[in-house]
Design an enzyme around this catalytic site. Sequence first.
Site, short mmCIF file in Angstrom:
data_model
loop_
_atom_site.label_atom_id
_atom_site.label_comp_id
_atom_site.label_asym_id
_atom_site.label_seq_id
_atom_site.Cartn_x
_atom_site.Cartn_y
_atom_site.Cartn_z
CB SER A 60 -25.02 7.62 25.91
OG SER A 60 -25.66 6.41 26.25
N GLY A 61 -27.65 7.16 23.80
CA GLY A 61 -29.05 6.76 23.80
C GLY A 61 -29.41 5.98 25.06
CG LEU A 62 -27.65 2.50 28.18
CD1 LEU A 62 -28.87 1.61 28.31
CD2 LEU A 62 -26.36 1.69 28.34
CG ASP A 72 -30.63 2.00 24.42
OD1 ASP A 72 -31.15 2.81 23.63
OD2 ASP A 72 -29.47 1.57 24.30
CG ASP A 99 -26.83 6.34 20.43
OD1 ASP A 99 -27.18 5.95 19.30
OD2 ASP A 99 -26.80 5.60 21.44
CG ASP A 101 -31.18 4.78 19.27
OD1 ASP A 101 -30.09 4.42 19.75
OD2 ASP A 101 -32.13 5.17 19.96
CD GLU A 128 -28.24 1.49 16.93
OE1 GLU A 128 -27.39 2.06 17.64
OE2 GLU A 128 -29.09 0.71 17.37
CE LYS A 134 -30.76 0.51 20.46
NZ LYS A 134 -29.68 1.44 20.15
CB SER A 137 -25.42 -3.40 21.25
OG SER A 137 -25.71 -2.37 20.35
C1 SPV Z 1 -25.22 4.09 23.82
O1 SPV Z 1 -24.46 4.64 24.62
O2 SPV Z 1 -26.44 4.25 23.84
C2 SPV Z 1 -24.69 3.18 22.81
C3 SPV Z 1 -23.51 2.40 23.10
O3 SPV Z 1 -25.30 3.04 21.78
S1 SPV Z 1 -24.02 0.86 23.67
O4 SPV Z 1 -24.90 1.03 24.80
O5 SPV Z 1 -22.80 0.18 23.98
O6 SPV Z 1 -24.72 0.19 22.58
MG MG Z 2 -27.21 3.66 21.87
#
Ligand code: SPV
Ligand code: MG
Length: 309
Positions: A60-62, A72, A99, A101, A128, A134, A137
């Site tokens: 996961s990017g976040l 993020d 992820d 991005d 994405e 970015k 979201s």
């Molecule tokens: C992430 O886990 O970094 C995602 C999902 O992209 S979200 O945080 O819901 O965008």
């Molecule tokens: Mg992400």
Amino acid sequence: MQDQSQSVLANGPDSTDISHSETLRAQVCSSSELAFLMEAHDGLSAAIAERAGFKGLWASGLSIACSLGYRDANEASWSQLVDVVERIVDSSRLPVLVDGDGGFGNFNNARLLARKLRQRGAAGVALEDSCFPKINSFVGDRHPLADVDEFSCLLRAVKDTVADDLILVARIEALIAGHGMDEAISRAHAYADAGADAILIHSRRTAADEILAFARAWQNRLPIVIVPTRYYQTPVSAYRKARISTVIWANHSMRAAMAAMRQVCGRIIAEENTASIEPEIATLDEVFELLRYNELARAEERYLPELRC
Ligand code: SPV
Ligand code: MG
């Protein structure tokens, strides 16, 4: 019972007969079963997810940004991401969907990222259609979308670079950005035409209505991947019924760790003692077992014979 000799710190992707991308393809793309990917943001969270029984991971990017102390918002670089992915890949035998991005720039940056992820043993990348840099979201209302033709060409460039070595998931941010279902569906068709293997449709609503409407309109042209972070009340039976392919639990290990660390820090500050928290935290033996310290001891017996005296 899991084969502990292989579970953690295996030798990465070379240690399996079937490639990670084939395994992920079987889960995400060609399975009639609903698949689950569990978030990982470092080697430890990857190992814990595998031990719990998950069959695939979401880098996961976040969560990776958070664990590095970044936002993020593309504050972590692509090379930092790739380094963390290597630790995740090395720490379990599971396929890892990364992820990516928006690809960290244009088509050239995206295909470089994909090549590097392949080298580090990732099984797939999700890209994405957001603009660089970015923002997560769920943060704010400004989510400019990439031009659909430009993003389609970016996907094509990635596909031409990594072919089937990486699963390519095209993620649509149109609903996040406040556009309608028509925009989301037409983007999905464009990305399918560009070579995507699956479509990730994202929503920030607290009910799954948008996602289920998308699935109805899409008619399964490609497998659908979803991230029910906000619409967590919906039972997964609804996704099975809608023939969703994959659910990503995108940030729950990171958030669980954050809550646990916050609690334990607060208690130690308040109590100036750790006696009351000891029964609630992982024992050192659990740490040593998960990271296979016994394998190291056996290797020392074999390769450091002088230790015997
Ligand atoms: C992430 O886990 O970094 C995602 C999902 O992209 S979200 O945080 O819901 O965008
Ligand atoms: Mg992400």
